[in-house]
Design an enzyme around this catalytic site. Structure first.
Site, short mmCIF file in Angstrom:
data_model
loop_
_atom_site.label_atom_id
_atom_site.label_comp_id
_atom_site.label_asym_id
_atom_site.label_seq_id
_atom_site.Cartn_x
_atom_site.Cartn_y
_atom_site.Cartn_z
N LYS A 142 0.73 -1.11 -0.05
CA LYS A 142 -0.50 -0.31 -0.29
C LYS A 142 0.96 1.74 0.19
CE LYS A 142 -4.35 -1.93 2.25
NZ LYS A 142 -5.16 -1.62 1.47
N ARG B 237 -10.11 -11.46 1.66
CA ARG B 237 -11.05 -12.74 1.40
C ARG B 237 -10.23 -14.19 0.97
NH1 ARG B 237 -12.20 -9.28 -4.46
NH2 ARG B 237 -11.59 -8.23 -2.75
#
Ligand code: BES
Ligand code: MN
Ligand code: ZN
Length: 495
Positions: A277, A351
Site C-alpha cells: 500500500k 477474502r
C-alpha cells in the site's frame, strides 16, 4: 458509567444535575414543567430572557435553582416539537453528555425517556442513552505515559414519570452489556499492530472464555495445513507472527438449535504485502482486525446478558506483510474448499483468509453465517462512513439484519449480489482470481466470498467505512456491535 431507571419526582431527586428538555419557542417538556412549578417559574424566567431558545442540541447550565433538591439543572434544546424524532433525540442525548462532561458532576438524572419520539418505545430510548453515554466517557490513552483522568461522571439515573416496565429493566441490563462489548471492540481496534498480533487476539479470546461461559479453541498453522487452509496460510507467509484460527463457542440456547456463526476478519496489520500500500495513512491498517474485534465484543455482550441462543465466533487472524517468503502476484493457491485461487493482488487478503473460515464454518451445521470485515476501500467510496455494506444470499436474513440496523441506527445498506458481477473474477489459470477490477470493488469482493457459502444462509457486512474514524477523532467506533447484538437478541426472542 452506571445506569439505573427510577420513577421519581424530579424536584426531589438529589443529584449533582437534573437534565430536562425545552422545545423551540421556549415550550417546556413535561418534566421541565414539573421542575418549573417547584422552582416558582425559575425556568420560564430564563426562557423569557432568551438564554435558552430551545434550539436543537443547545444547552444551558443553571446552578442552584431554589426549590429544587439537585445541585444544578441542565436545560437542553429539543428543537421544533413537530420535528422531534430519531435523529433529534440522538443529537439531544449527545449534547447532554457533552455538556455534563464539562461540569464536575459525578452523577446526573436525565428526564429524557418520557419525551415522545415518533415510532420509538421506551426501551429504544433507554438503549440509545446507555450506548451514547458510555461512548461519551470512552478514553483510550492508556498507552500515554500520563493518561488523562477518567471521566468524573459515573452514575446516570434515567428518571421517568411511571413505574418502569420489566422490558425497560431488561433493556437496561442488556444495553450495559452491549456498551461494554463495544468498549472491548474499540480498545482492541485501537491497539497498534505491534501489540495486537494474531497471538494477542487468541489470548483475548481465551481470556474471555475464563470470565464468561464461552469455549475458546485456537488452531495453529500446522493444524490449518492439515485442514487444507492454504488460502489463509498464503497471507501469513510473509509475516514472522504466526497466524491463528480462533473459535469461541457460546451455548446459551437449546442443544437442538443450530448455531448462528459470526466470522470476523482479523488482519492485525495490512501493509498490502508485496502489492504494498502507499505510505500515507498506512497506520490505519491496524484497524483491519475490527471485524474480529466486533465479533469478540458481541460474544462478550451476549455471554454477559446470558442470551438464550447458540452462537459461534470464528476469527481467522494474520498479518499481511511483504517478505522473501510472502505470496507474490500470480501465485495460485488451493483453498480448504478445494477451489483454486490466482492471487493477482496480495492486498486483497481479507477474502483469502475469510474464504477458508467460511468453509470451516459449515462444520457447525449453522442456522446462518454472518461475516464482518473491513474488506474494501471501494465500500468506503460507495457508502462513505455512514452505512456498512450488507450482502446476503438470503433475503429474509438480510431483512432481519436491516431491521436490527434500523432499530439501533447502526446503519447498513443492502447491496446487490447479482450473478452478472461474478465474471469479473474469471481467471485464465485458476478457478477464480482474487480481484475483480476497480468497478464495483465491494460487490466483487462479496461475490468472491459467496462462492464459499453455498451450503448455508449467509450475510456479509463490509465495515471498511464504519469500523473506525480518521483524522482528529481517529479511533475505532465499536460498530457493528449494536447491529449484531440486536439481531441476536431479536433471534433469541423469536424462539
Ligand atoms: N483492508 C483493506 C480494505 C480497506 C481499505 C479498508 C481502506 C479500509 C480502508 C483490504 O485488505 C484491501 O486492501 N482491499 C483492497 C482490495 C483491492 C486490492 C481489490 C482495496 O480495497 O484497495
Ligand atoms: Mn489489503
Ligand atoms: Zn485488509
Amino acid at each position: 458509567m452506571e445506569f439505573s431507571i427510577k420513577q421519581s419526582n424530579s424536584e426531589k431527586q438529589r443529584n449533582a444535575c437534573l437534565v430536562v428538555g425545552v422545545f423551540a419557542g421556549g415550550k417546556l417538556s413535561l418534566a421541565a414543567q414539573t421542575l418549573d412549578k417547584a422552582a416558582q417559574n425559575a425556568l420560564s424566567d430564563v426562557i423569557t430572557q432568551d438564554d435558552m431558545t430551545g434550539k436543537l442540541a443547545t444547552t444551558l447550565l443553571l446552578p442552584r435553582v431554589a426549590g429544587i433538591a439537585a445541585e444544578r439543572v441542565l436545560l437542553v434544546g429539543l428543537g421544533k416539537a413537530s420535528e422531534f424524532s430519531t435523529k433529534q433525540f440522538l443529537d439531544v442525548v449527545r449534547a447532554t453528555f457533552a455538556a455534563l462532561h464539562k461540569t464536575p458532576c459525578k452523577d446526573a438524572a436525565l428526564y429524557l425517556t418520557d419525551l415522545a419520539v415518533k415510532g420509538r418505545d421506551e426501551a429504544w430510548k433507554i438503549k440509545q442513552i446507555i450506548l451514547l453515554g458510555t461512548e461519551s466517557a470512552f478514553r483510550c490513552d492508556h498507552l500515554k505515559s500520563a493518561p488523562s483522568a477518567v471521566a468524573t461522571l459515573k452514575k446516570i439515573v434515567l428518571g421517568c414519570a411511571e413505574k418502569p416496565s420489566s422490558a425497560a429493566q431488561t433493556t437496561l441490563l442488556q444495553s450495559a452489556a452491549i456498551a461494554e462489548g463495544m468498549t472491548l471492540t474499540k480498545m482492541l481496534g485501537n491497539l497498534p499492530g505491534n501489540i495486537c498480533t494474531p497471538t494477542y487476539l487468541a489470548e483475548q479470546a481465551k481470556k474471555l472464555a475464563k470470565t464468561y461461559p464461552l469455549k475458546a479453541t485456537v488452531l495453529e498453522e500446522k493444524d490449518m495445513e492439515k485442514l487444507g487452509m492454504f488460502s489463509l496460510l498464503s497471507v501469513s507467509r510473509g509475516s514472522r507472527e504466526p497466524a491463528k484460527f480462533i473459535t469461541l463457542e457460546y451455548n446459551g440456547g437449546d442443544k437442538k438449535h443450530a448455531p448462528i456463526v459470526l466470522v470476523g476478519k482479523g488482519i492485525t496489520f495490512d501493509s498490502g504485502g508485496i502489492s504494498l500500500k502507499p505510505g500515507a495513512e498506512m497506520d490505519e491498517m491496524k484497524y483491519d482486525m475490527c471485524g474480529a474485534a466486533s465479533v469478540l465484543g458481541t460474544m462478550q455482550a451476549i455471554a454477559a446478558m446470558e442470551l438464550k441462543l447458540n452462537v459461534v465466533a470464528i476469527i481467522p487472524s494474520s498479518e499481511n506483510l511483504p517478505d522473501g517468503a510472502a505470496s507474490k502476484p500470480g501465485d495460485i493457491v488451493t483453498s480448504m474448499a478445494g477451489l483454486t485461487i490466482e492471487i493477482l493482488n496480495t492486498d486483497a487478503e481479507g477474502r483469502l483468509v475469510l474464504c477458508d473460515a467460511l468453509t470451516y464454518a459449515a462444520k457447525f451445521k449453522p442456522d446462518s453465517v454472518i461475516d464482518i470485515a473491513t474488506l474494501t476501500g471501494a465500500c468506503v467510496i460507495a457508502l462513505g462512513h455512514v452505512a456498512s455494506g450488507l450482502y446476503s444470499n438470503d433475503d429474509s436474513l438480510a431483512s432481519e439484519l436491516l431491521s436490527a440496523s434500523e432499530y439501533t441506527q447502526d446503519k447498513a445498506w443492502h447491496m446487490p449480489l447479482w450473478d452478472d458481477y461474478q465474471q469479473q473474477l474469471d481467471s485464465n489459470f485458476a478457478d477464480m482470481q482474487n480481484i475483480g477490477g476497480r468497478a464495483g470493488g465491494s460487490i466483487t469482493a462479496a461475490c468472491f466470498l459467496s462462492r464459499f457459502t453455498k451450503d448455508y444462509r449467509w450475510a456479509h457486512l463490509d465495515i471498511a467505512g464504519t469500523a473506525w474514524k480518521s483524522g482528529k477523532d481517529k479511533g475505532a467506533t465499536g460498530r457493528p456491535v449494536p447491529l449484531l447484538t440486536q439481531y441476536l437478541i431479536n433471534r433469541a426472542n423469536q424462539k
